[in-house]
Enzyme design. Structure first.
Site, PDB file in Angstrom:
ATOM      1  N   GLU A 108      19.426  27.990  28.581  1.00 17.40           N
ATOM      2  CA  GLU A 108      19.848  29.393  28.501  1.00 17.40           C
ATOM      3  C   GLU A 108      20.444  29.668  27.131  1.00 17.40           C
ATOM      4  O   GLU A 108      20.729  28.731  26.371  1.00 17.40           O
ATOM      5  CB  GLU A 108      20.860  29.724  29.611  1.00 17.40           C
ATOM      6  CG  GLU A 108      20.215  29.771  30.982  1.00 17.40           C
ATOM      7  CD  GLU A 108      21.146  30.113  32.125  1.00 17.40           C
ATOM      8  OE1 GLU A 108      20.654  30.519  33.175  1.00 17.40           O
ATOM      9  OE2 GLU A 108      22.379  29.963  31.978  1.00 17.40           O
ATOM     10  N   HIS A 244      25.164  41.688  30.849  1.00 20.85           N
ATOM     11  CA  HIS A 244      23.967  40.848  30.858  1.00 20.85           C
ATOM     12  C   HIS A 244      22.845  41.658  30.225  1.00 20.85           C
ATOM     13  O   HIS A 244      22.635  42.819  30.568  1.00 20.85           O
ATOM     14  CB  HIS A 244      23.600  40.454  32.288  1.00 20.85           C
ATOM     15  CG  HIS A 244      22.666  39.285  32.336  1.00 20.85           C
ATOM     16  ND1 HIS A 244      21.354  39.372  31.923  1.00 20.85           N
ATOM     17  CD2 HIS A 244      22.850  38.001  32.729  1.00 20.85           C
ATOM     18  CE1 HIS A 244      20.776  38.188  32.068  1.00 20.85           C
ATOM     19  NE2 HIS A 244      21.665  37.333  32.553  1.00 20.85           N
ATOM     20  N   ARG A 291      24.741  36.109  24.691  1.00 18.99           N
ATOM     21  CA  ARG A 291      24.514  37.371  25.399  1.00 18.99           C
ATOM     22  C   ARG A 291      25.035  38.609  24.701  1.00 18.99           C
ATOM     23  O   ARG A 291      24.423  39.664  24.776  1.00 18.99           O
ATOM     24  CB  ARG A 291      25.238  37.307  26.733  1.00 18.99           C
ATOM     25  CG  ARG A 291      24.353  36.747  27.728  1.00 18.99           C
ATOM     26  CD  ARG A 291      24.980  36.748  29.047  1.00 18.99           C
ATOM     27  NE  ARG A 291      24.257  35.708  29.748  1.00 18.99           N
ATOM     28  CZ  ARG A 291      24.612  35.209  30.885  1.00 18.99           C
ATOM     29  NH1 ARG A 291      25.691  35.640  31.469  1.00 18.99           N
ATOM     30  NH2 ARG A 291      23.883  34.295  31.445  1.00 18.99           N
ATOM     31  N   HIS A 352      28.291  42.457  33.842  1.00 22.80           N
ATOM     32  CA  HIS A 352      27.901  41.239  34.565  1.00 22.80           C
ATOM     33  C   HIS A 352      29.082  40.340  34.902  1.00 22.80           C
ATOM     34  O   HIS A 352      29.171  39.813  36.005  1.00 22.80           O
ATOM     35  CB  HIS A 352      26.908  40.481  33.686  1.00 22.80           C
ATOM     36  CG  HIS A 352      26.379  39.221  34.281  1.00 22.80           C
ATOM     37  ND1 HIS A 352      25.710  39.204  35.487  1.00 22.80           N
ATOM     38  CD2 HIS A 352      26.391  37.923  33.841  1.00 22.80           C
ATOM     39  CE1 HIS A 352      25.339  37.957  35.766  1.00 22.80           C
ATOM     40  NE2 HIS A 352      25.754  37.174  34.791  1.00 22.80           N
ATOM     41  N   ARG A 387      31.610  34.566  27.383  1.00 20.64           N
ATOM     42  CA  ARG A 387      31.277  33.389  28.187  1.00 20.64           C
ATOM     43  C   ARG A 387      29.879  32.858  27.861  1.00 20.64           C
ATOM     44  O   ARG A 387      28.920  33.613  27.762  1.00 20.64           O
ATOM     45  CB  ARG A 387      31.310  33.749  29.668  1.00 20.64           C
ATOM     46  CG  ARG A 387      30.813  32.651  30.590  1.00 20.64           C
ATOM     47  CD  ARG A 387      30.906  33.065  32.023  1.00 20.64           C
ATOM     48  NE  ARG A 387      29.972  34.111  32.330  1.00 20.64           N
ATOM     49  CZ  ARG A 387      28.803  33.922  32.951  1.00 20.64           C
ATOM     50  NH1 ARG A 387      28.442  32.709  33.319  1.00 20.64           N
ATOM     51  NH2 ARG A 387      28.022  34.931  33.222  1.00 20.64           N
TER      52      ARG A 387
HETATM   53  P1  FAD Z   1      32.782  35.405  44.141  1.00 15.40           P
HETATM   54  O1  FAD Z   1      31.671  34.463  44.330  1.00 15.40           O
HETATM   55  O2  FAD Z   1      32.430  36.772  43.719  1.00 15.40           O
HETATM   56  O3  FAD Z   1      33.619  35.470  45.490  1.00 15.40           O
HETATM   57  C1  FAD Z   1      34.643  36.420  45.664  1.00 15.40           C
HETATM   58  C2  FAD Z   1      34.996  36.488  47.131  1.00 15.40           C
HETATM   59  O4  FAD Z   1      36.188  37.225  47.307  1.00 15.40           O
HETATM   60  C3  FAD Z   1      33.948  37.176  47.983  1.00 15.40           C
HETATM   61  O5  FAD Z   1      33.844  36.444  49.180  1.00 15.40           O
HETATM   62  C4  FAD Z   1      34.566  38.536  48.264  1.00 15.40           C
HETATM   63  O6  FAD Z   1      34.118  39.150  49.436  1.00 15.40           O
HETATM   64  C5  FAD Z   1      36.031  38.159  48.363  1.00 15.40           C
HETATM   65  N1  FAD Z   1      36.986  39.240  48.126  1.00 15.40           N
HETATM   66  C6  FAD Z   1      37.072  40.060  47.061  1.00 15.40           C
HETATM   67  N2  FAD Z   1      38.100  40.914  47.205  1.00 15.40           N
HETATM   68  C7  FAD Z   1      38.692  40.629  48.387  1.00 15.40           C
HETATM   69  C8  FAD Z   1      39.789  41.171  49.103  1.00 15.40           C
HETATM   70  N3  FAD Z   1      40.499  42.208  48.648  1.00 15.40           N
HETATM   71  N4  FAD Z   1      40.114  40.621  50.289  1.00 15.40           N
HETATM   72  C9  FAD Z   1      39.395  39.589  50.800  1.00 15.40           C
HETATM   73  N5  FAD Z   1      38.334  39.053  50.167  1.00 15.40           N
HETATM   74  C10 FAD Z   1      37.993  39.557  48.975  1.00 15.40           C
HETATM   75  N6  FAD Z   1      27.370  32.239  36.797  1.00 15.40           N
HETATM   76  C11 FAD Z   1      26.862  31.037  36.432  1.00 15.40           C
HETATM   77  O7  FAD Z   1      27.620  30.150  36.046  1.00 15.40           O
HETATM   78  N7  FAD Z   1      25.530  30.807  36.513  1.00 15.40           N
HETATM   79  C12 FAD Z   1      24.650  31.739  36.940  1.00 15.40           C
HETATM   80  O8  FAD Z   1      23.456  31.482  37.018  1.00 15.40           O
HETATM   81  C13 FAD Z   1      25.145  33.017  37.306  1.00 15.40           C
HETATM   82  N8  FAD Z   1      24.309  33.999  37.706  1.00 15.40           N
HETATM   83  C14 FAD Z   1      24.834  35.181  38.147  1.00 15.40           C
HETATM   84  C15 FAD Z   1      23.981  36.150  38.658  1.00 15.40           C
HETATM   85  C16 FAD Z   1      24.490  37.324  39.189  1.00 15.40           C
HETATM   86  C17 FAD Z   1      23.567  38.374  39.727  1.00 15.40           C
HETATM   87  C18 FAD Z   1      25.887  37.530  39.200  1.00 15.40           C
HETATM   88  C19 FAD Z   1      26.466  38.784  39.770  1.00 15.40           C
HETATM   89  C20 FAD Z   1      26.744  36.573  38.664  1.00 15.40           C
HETATM   90  C21 FAD Z   1      26.231  35.396  38.147  1.00 15.40           C
HETATM   91  N9  FAD Z   1      27.063  34.414  37.621  1.00 15.40           N
HETATM   92  C22 FAD Z   1      26.540  33.211  37.234  1.00 15.40           C
HETATM   93  C23 FAD Z   1      28.522  34.558  37.673  1.00 15.40           C
HETATM   94  C24 FAD Z   1      29.062  33.774  38.872  1.00 15.40           C
HETATM   95  O9  FAD Z   1      28.187  33.971  39.965  1.00 15.40           O
HETATM   96  C25 FAD Z   1      30.439  34.209  39.267  1.00 15.40           C
HETATM   97  O10 FAD Z   1      31.276  34.275  38.172  1.00 15.40           O
HETATM   98  C26 FAD Z   1      31.035  33.225  40.268  1.00 15.40           C
HETATM   99  O11 FAD Z   1      30.141  33.073  41.340  1.00 15.40           O
HETATM  100  C27 FAD Z   1      32.367  33.724  40.743  1.00 15.40           C
HETATM  101  O12 FAD Z   1      32.771  32.965  41.857  1.00 15.40           O
HETATM  102  P2  FAD Z   1      34.125  33.349  42.571  1.00 15.40           P
HETATM  103  O13 FAD Z   1      34.263  32.398  43.710  1.00 15.40           O
HETATM  104  O14 FAD Z   1      35.192  33.455  41.595  1.00 15.40           O
HETATM  105  O15 FAD Z   1      33.872  34.844  43.106  1.00 15.40           O
HETATM  106  C1  SIN Z   2      21.470  34.294  34.548  1.00 16.00           C
HETATM  107  O1  SIN Z   2      20.807  33.663  35.364  1.00 16.00           O
HETATM  108  O2  SIN Z   2      21.023  34.863  33.559  1.00 16.00           O
HETATM  109  C2  SIN Z   2      22.925  34.379  34.785  1.00 16.00           C
HETATM  110  C3  SIN Z   2      23.568  33.200  34.232  1.00 16.00           C
HETATM  111  C4  SIN Z   2      25.036  33.449  34.058  1.00 16.00           C
HETATM  112  O3  SIN Z   2      25.515  34.551  34.271  1.00 16.00           O
HETATM  113  O4  SIN Z   2      25.717  32.509  33.669  1.00 16.00           O
END
Ligand code: FAD
Ligand code: SIN
Length: 537
Positions: A108, A244, A291, A352, A387
């Site tokens: 990437e 993104h 990015r 993103h 990032r």
């Molecule tokens: P999340 O996975 O978003 O989990 C948050 C949780 O908190 C959810 O369950 C939500 O319902 C809950 N929540 C929120 N507010 C409340 C509340 N008030 N009360 C109770 N529950 C609540 N990163 C990478 O490293 N590689 C990738 O390939 C990548 N691809 C991505 C593709 C997309 C489309 C997106 C959107 C993001 C991507 N990212 C990627 C970023 C990465 O997915 C996130 O940064 C990471 O998953 C965040 O994890 P988290 O556990 O912090 O939050």
């Molecule tokens: C992607 O697959 O382009 C998302 C990867 C990332 O957000 O780190």
């Protein structure tokens, strides 16, 4: 108590339950798998090949972060990455392998080596599946779905008399402790007080919904950051919102990410005149520049030509390998009438990832005792001003594990002391049922449009000040409404979106330079002399 069931929340819960035997409650606002994690496509950055090195991963992360990464945090990230990937495999995560049986490593933008561990183009779904399976079969972990964390419980909520002679201001001058949270059960509308927690982990994810166009699902409303800020936690670097470069542009369809891995596999960007424009913006790295550079290049091309989108083209690559490596992307585009093996994909940038968040130590602790943070809601110092792709899933795993270990050492075999502090019940006297839903949806849209237009990829003082004035008005209206009505999820999310929007705009106004993801026409240059520091609110 864990708020959130994405990668950070689930991995923290598992580690604590495994090592302590304590009961862990996970509170999550929708169905358990609904999270940013579930939508991640590209993968997890980790040094897994002999041709790669920790030093190279460190260096790439630092370069992308444009001078603001905390080197100690980046060292921790890259060093502990392999172990966390191994943990996931031990938990049953099935990552894509090459013919030799080794992990297949994707590429990437900004990475100098192939180091993206992935499950084809649905890495997040696979991660969430494996973690949820382990959590659900763990006897000590309970998940409460459709429960929304409204506010953190700290010394601010102590009953009158239990903090003698202290008003709210005095309390905010002392070091606070966190005891739990007020939790809304969506189906009944009842707010319960949950106050017996040995610790609270904020794992509530990102805030993409602050913007009109985003890759993030509807849950990403910045609740944890907003709650923590209101409770008195330090919030850092909120101006660094990552856009993104490539989300599918089909106006009538919901936003859908076209993974950076598609460019890693050889996809090229062209404008509507068919020109490969990246050579004007970053001739050396072209489509695989970091990015911020690619998103700004697309934004500049759209403005220069007055176009609504550019194209990402993979039609020159073998059709079989596209269908095999990117099954979700191929399927989604096909449903919308685009055969990506034959024609270019229309794309635009979208909000993103939030590089900022609740300021966390190397152990995920915050400036509030017993309050931890991990994942996208946190600011660990790893990402600096931008990032590096696929470093966030890794960060969420590394920090949730470190936070869990910190808590485990804190408890050190002791039974956690039960909370003897007497806290105020949720008080909804004098409130009415909400009648005017139109206010909420209108205000939400207004905040999102304001942020897209005035605090997006290219900013200026004029735009940011305009945004501040309007956001303050909107926030005041929301606060009035909040005090008068019984709380609901849409109202609470709107309140949080407006709070986070203001944090972003205030941080952006403070930084009088352009760096990484923050670009302002008033100060178009990077200024290392004055601004080599985090923005802390
Ligand atoms: P999340 O996975 O978003 O989990 C948050 C949780 O908190 C959810 O369950 C939500 O319902 C809950 N929540 C929120 N507010 C409340 C509340 N008030 N009360 C109770 N529950 C609540 N990163 C990478 O490293 N590689 C990738 O390939 C990548 N691809 C991505 C593709 C997309 C489309 C997106 C959107 C993001 C991507 N990212 C990627 C970023 C990465 O997915 C996130 O940064 C990471 O998953 C965040 O994890 P988290 O556990 O912090 O939050
Ligand atoms: C992607 O697959 O382009 C998302 C990867 C990332 O957000 O780190």
């Amino acid at each position: 108590m864990v708020l959130g069931s994405g990668s950070a929340g689930l991995f923290f819960a598992l580690t604590v339950a495994e090592h302590t035997g304590l009961r862990v409650l996970i509170v999550t606002k929708k169905e358990r798998s609904e999270s940013n994690t579930n939508y991640a496509q590209g993968g997890i950055a980790s040094v897994e090949s002999d041709k790669d090195s920790l030093e190279a991963h460190f260096h790439d992360t630092i370069i992308a972060g444009a001078g603001l990464c905390h080197e100690d945090a980046v060292r921790v990230l890259v060093k502990e990455g392999q172990e966390r990937v191994k943990d996931l495999i031990d938990l049953g995560a099935r990552f894509t392998k090459s013919r030799s049986g080794k992990l297949h490593l994707g590429r990437e933008g900004g990475h100098s080596a192939n180091r993206i561990v992935h499950a084809r183009d649905f890495t997040g779904r696979e991660l969430e599946r494996a973690l949820l399976h382990a959590v659900q079969t763990h006897p000590k972990i309970t998940i409460l779905e459709n429960h929304f964390a409204v506010e953190l419980l700290t010394d601010h909520q102590r009953k009158h008399g239990s903090v003698p002679q202290k008003d709210r201001k005095d309390v905010s001058d002392q070091r606070l402790s966190c005891y739990g949270a007020y939790i809304l059960h969506e189906a009944t509308g009842r707010v319960a007080i949950c106050s017996a927690a040995a610790a609270v982990m904020i794992a509530t994810g990102g805030a993409g919904q602050v913007y009109l166009h985003t890759t993030n699902p509807l849950i990403a409303t910045g609740d944890g950051v907003a709650m923590a800020f209101r409770a008195g936690a330090k919030i850092g670097n909120m101006e660094f919102i990552q856009f993104h470069p490539t989300t599918l542009y089909v106006p009538e369809a919901n936003s859908f990410l076209i993974s950076e891995a598609v460019r890693g596999a050889g996809g090229i960007l062209i404008n509507r005149a068919g020109e490969r424009f990246m050579k004007q913006y970053d001739a050396a790295r072209m489509e695989l520049a970091p990015r911020d550079i690619v998103a700004r290049a697309i934004d500049a091309e759209l403005k220069r030509r007055g176009d609504s989108h550019v194209f990402l083209d993979v039609s020159h690559l073998p059709a079989r390998s596209i269908r095999h490596e990117f099954p979700s992307i191929y399927k989604r585009c096909n449903e919308l009438g685009i055969d990506i093996t034959k024609e270019p994909i229309p794309v635009v940038p979208a909000a993103h990832y939030s590089c900022g968040g609740v300021v966390a130590s190397l152990d995920g602790t915050t400036n509030i005792d017993r309050l931890y943070v991990a994942g996208e809601a946190s600011m660990t110092g790893v990402h600096g001003a931008n990032r590096l792709a696929s470093n966030s899933l890794l960060e969420s795993l590394v920090w949730s594990r470190r936070a869990a270990m910190h808590l485990i050492h804190r408890l050190h075999g002791k039974k956690p002391s039960t909370n003897k502090v007497s806290l105020m019940e949720w008080d909804e006297s004098g409130t009415e049922n909400a009648e005017e839903w139109i206010y909420i949806s209108h205000d939400r849209r207004e905040v999102q449009e304001l942020m897209w237009d005035y605090a997006g990829i290219v900013r200026s003082n004029y735009r940011l000040e305009r945004a501040t004035r309007r956001l303050k008005l909107i926030r005041k209206e929301i606060e009035d409404y909040y005090r008068r009505t019984k709380v609901t999820v849409p109202l609470l999310e709107l309140r949080n979106i407006a709070e986070v929007a203001l944090l972003i705009v205030r941080s952006a106004l403070r930084r009088k330079e352009s760096r990484g993801l923050h670009y302002t026409t008033d100060y178009p240059k990077r200024d290392d002399l004055h601004w080599l520091r985090d923005t802390i609110l």
